[in-house]
Design an enzyme around this catalytic site. Structure first.
Site, PDB file in Angstrom:
ATOM      1  N   SER A 142       7.985  39.653  12.440  1.00 35.65           N
ATOM      2  CA  SER A 142       7.419  40.113  11.177  1.00 35.65           C
ATOM      3  C   SER A 142       6.082  40.746  11.512  1.00 35.65           C
ATOM      4  O   SER A 142       5.507  40.473  12.578  1.00 35.65           O
ATOM      5  CB  SER A 142       7.189  38.891  10.267  1.00 35.65           C
ATOM      6  OG  SER A 142       6.292  39.204   9.208  1.00 35.65           O
ATOM      7  N   TYR A 155       4.546  30.211   8.104  1.00 36.99           N
ATOM      8  CA  TYR A 155       5.287  31.442   8.421  1.00 36.99           C
ATOM      9  C   TYR A 155       4.575  32.241   9.512  1.00 36.99           C
ATOM     10  O   TYR A 155       5.188  32.683  10.482  1.00 36.99           O
ATOM     11  CB  TYR A 155       5.425  32.270   7.143  1.00 36.99           C
ATOM     12  CG  TYR A 155       6.330  33.467   7.250  1.00 36.99           C
ATOM     13  CD1 TYR A 155       7.700  33.340   7.046  1.00 36.99           C
ATOM     14  CD2 TYR A 155       5.824  34.730   7.524  1.00 36.99           C
ATOM     15  CE1 TYR A 155       8.541  34.451   7.121  1.00 36.99           C
ATOM     16  CE2 TYR A 155       6.657  35.841   7.602  1.00 36.99           C
ATOM     17  CZ  TYR A 155       8.017  35.700   7.387  1.00 36.99           C
ATOM     18  OH  TYR A 155       8.838  36.792   7.462  1.00 36.99           O
TER      19      TYR A 155
HETATM   20  P1  NAD Z   1      17.037  36.561   2.953  1.00 35.67           P
HETATM   21  O1  NAD Z   1      16.551  35.388   2.176  1.00 35.67           O
HETATM   22  O2  NAD Z   1      17.617  37.736   2.238  1.00 35.67           O
HETATM   23  O3  NAD Z   1      18.105  36.079   4.035  1.00 35.67           O
HETATM   24  C1  NAD Z   1      17.905  34.927   4.800  1.00 35.67           C
HETATM   25  C2  NAD Z   1      19.185  34.561   5.513  1.00 35.67           C
HETATM   26  O4  NAD Z   1      18.930  33.371   6.272  1.00 35.67           O
HETATM   27  C3  NAD Z   1      20.334  34.236   4.563  1.00 35.67           C
HETATM   28  O5  NAD Z   1      21.556  34.660   5.153  1.00 35.67           O
HETATM   29  C4  NAD Z   1      20.296  32.705   4.484  1.00 35.67           C
HETATM   30  O6  NAD Z   1      21.553  32.115   4.168  1.00 35.67           O
HETATM   31  C5  NAD Z   1      19.885  32.387   5.913  1.00 35.67           C
HETATM   32  N1  NAD Z   1      19.305  31.066   6.063  1.00 35.67           N
HETATM   33  C6  NAD Z   1      18.235  30.534   5.419  1.00 35.67           C
HETATM   34  N2  NAD Z   1      18.060  29.267   5.808  1.00 35.67           N
HETATM   35  C7  NAD Z   1      19.027  29.000   6.724  1.00 35.67           C
HETATM   36  C8  NAD Z   1      19.382  27.856   7.487  1.00 35.67           C
HETATM   37  N3  NAD Z   1      18.701  26.697   7.381  1.00 35.67           N
HETATM   38  N4  NAD Z   1      20.444  27.942   8.317  1.00 35.67           N
HETATM   39  C9  NAD Z   1      21.163  29.088   8.406  1.00 35.67           C
HETATM   40  N5  NAD Z   1      20.877  30.190   7.726  1.00 35.67           N
HETATM   41  C10 NAD Z   1      19.808  30.140   6.900  1.00 35.67           C
HETATM   42  O7  NAD Z   1      15.800  36.988   3.858  1.00 35.67           O
HETATM   43  P2  NAD Z   1      15.383  38.361   4.577  1.00 35.67           P
HETATM   44  O8  NAD Z   1      14.259  38.941   3.831  1.00 35.67           O
HETATM   45  O9  NAD Z   1      16.569  39.194   4.873  1.00 35.67           O
HETATM   46  O10 NAD Z   1      14.765  37.785   5.918  1.00 35.67           O
HETATM   47  C11 NAD Z   1      15.475  37.734   7.136  1.00 35.67           C
HETATM   48  C12 NAD Z   1      14.492  37.604   8.275  1.00 35.67           C
HETATM   49  O11 NAD Z   1      13.583  38.706   8.234  1.00 35.67           O
HETATM   50  C13 NAD Z   1      13.631  36.342   8.237  1.00 35.67           C
HETATM   51  O12 NAD Z   1      13.440  35.863   9.549  1.00 35.67           O
HETATM   52  C14 NAD Z   1      12.325  36.844   7.667  1.00 35.67           C
HETATM   53  O13 NAD Z   1      11.238  36.048   8.047  1.00 35.67           O
HETATM   54  C15 NAD Z   1      12.265  38.211   8.294  1.00 35.67           C
HETATM   55  N6  NAD Z   1      11.361  39.156   7.639  1.00 35.67           N
HETATM   56  C16 NAD Z   1      11.580  39.523   6.341  1.00 35.67           C
HETATM   57  C17 NAD Z   1      10.709  40.420   5.759  1.00 35.67           C
HETATM   58  C18 NAD Z   1      10.879  40.891   4.355  1.00 35.67           C
HETATM   59  O14 NAD Z   1       9.964  41.551   3.842  1.00 35.67           O
HETATM   60  N7  NAD Z   1      12.004  40.602   3.701  1.00 35.67           N
HETATM   61  C19 NAD Z   1       9.628  40.941   6.490  1.00 35.67           C
HETATM   62  C20 NAD Z   1       9.453  40.538   7.804  1.00 35.67           C
HETATM   63  C21 NAD Z   1      10.342  39.639   8.368  1.00 35.67           C
END
Ligand code: NAD
Length: 260
Positions: A142, A155
């Site tokens: 991130s 985080y």
């Molecule tokens: P999201 O909530 O849309 O998806 C998260 C996914 O992780 C889902 O498939 C959920 O079922 C799964 N998950 C959550 N807890 C779990 C567990 N205990 N075991 C197995 N699966 C689990 O989130 P996103 O925004 O797509 O984020 C995905 C990744 O990207 C994360 O690592 C997040 O930190 C990172 N990220 C997101 C952003 C953003 O702005 N959305 C920015 C930087 C980094």
């Protein structure tokens, strides 16, 4: 093209991970997806990857907080596909609170899902990658792996940790045809971000619209949310042979956020 490769993407039933899994499948890789949530919805996601791209798709409900479930997930992927060539550690959650009010169980869950699960998957896939002399490990970091924001202590700690794990493992396997990198998205419009708008508004005492414009997009010089497809495109590039000399990198996909 990634035809003949087998990929495992954690946290891929939603958001960025789902886009990554679909992009890898579009390039011809078989994929195991993983995530929590409704079994019928997850089965529909799995089946649509097979139908849309003509690859083999599997689903694992392994909880990324549980080492034994993670190990079983990797073993199942190896047994069904024959190998795991591309590992994407993407599962992640967020919680927003001042550090002196941060609930202990939220801290543990964020460190467990966002950081420790990547240690378990990496440890489990590396022997097979070393045997083949080829592998790709891509971690979802991130912008918060490079800079901090208030109220996101767990985080930011976990994502800085992922950047450190990425560099360390990259050095350990550099001579074995295995690269280890991270992508570092800025704000991507996904359910994870949507959910934190309200919490951030409460923590800062501002409206939800102010959170979007003045907190999130304020950090991003492009003033645009990153798209899941843009992050997934970096992952398919890093997974390919053209990226063989890129390793140990945490690559921002953040609209210029960390250039400031
Ligand atoms: P999201 O909530 O849309 O998806 C998260 C996914 O992780 C889902 O498939 C959920 O079922 C799964 N998950 C959550 N807890 C779990 C567990 N205990 N075991 C197995 N699966 C689990 O989130 P996103 O925004 O797509 O984020 C995905 C990744 O990207 C994360 O690592 C997040 O930190 C990172 N990220 C997101 C952003 C953003 O702005 N959305 C920015 C930087 C980094």
């Amino acid at each position: 093209m990634l035809k003949g490769k087998n990929a495992l993407v954690t946290g891929s039933t939603s958001g960025i991970g789902l886009a990554m899994a679909r992009a890898l499948a579009e390039q011809g890789a078989n994929v195991m997806i993983n995530g929590l949530g409704d079994p019928a919805e997850n089965e529909a996601i799995r089946a649509s990857i097979e139908a849309d791209f003509g690859v083999k798709a599997l689903f694992s409900p392994a909880n990324m907080l549980k080492a034994d479930e993670i190990q079983a997930m990797v073993q199942e992927a190896q047994a069904q596909f024959g190998s795991v060539d591309i590992l994407v550690n993407n599962a992640g959650i967020q919680f927003v609170s001042p550090v002196d009010e941060f609930p202990e169980e939220k801290w543990d869950a964020i460190i467990g899902i966002n950081l420790t699960s990547a240690f378990h998957t990496t440890k489990a896939v590396l022997p097979g990658m070393k045997e083949k002399g080829w592998g790709r490990i891509i971690n979802t970091a991130s912008a918060h792996a490079l800079v901090a924001s208030p109220y996101k202590s767990a985080y930011v700690a976990a994502k800085h940790g992922i950047a450190g794990l990425t560099k360390t493992v990259a050095l350990e396997v550099a001579e074995q045809g295995i690269t280890v990198n991270a992508v570092a998205p800025g704000y991507v419009w996904t359910p994870l971000v949507e959910k934190q708008v309200g919490d951030t508004a409460r923590a800062r005492g501002i409206t939800e619209e102010q959170v979007k414009q003045d907190v999130m997009l304020k950090a991003q010089p492009t003033k645009q949310f990153v798209t899941v497809e843009q992050v997934a495109a970096v992952v398919t590039f890093l997974a390919g042979d053209a990226a063989a000399s890129i390793t140990g990198v945490t690559m921002p996909v953040d609209g210029g956020w960390t250039a400031q």
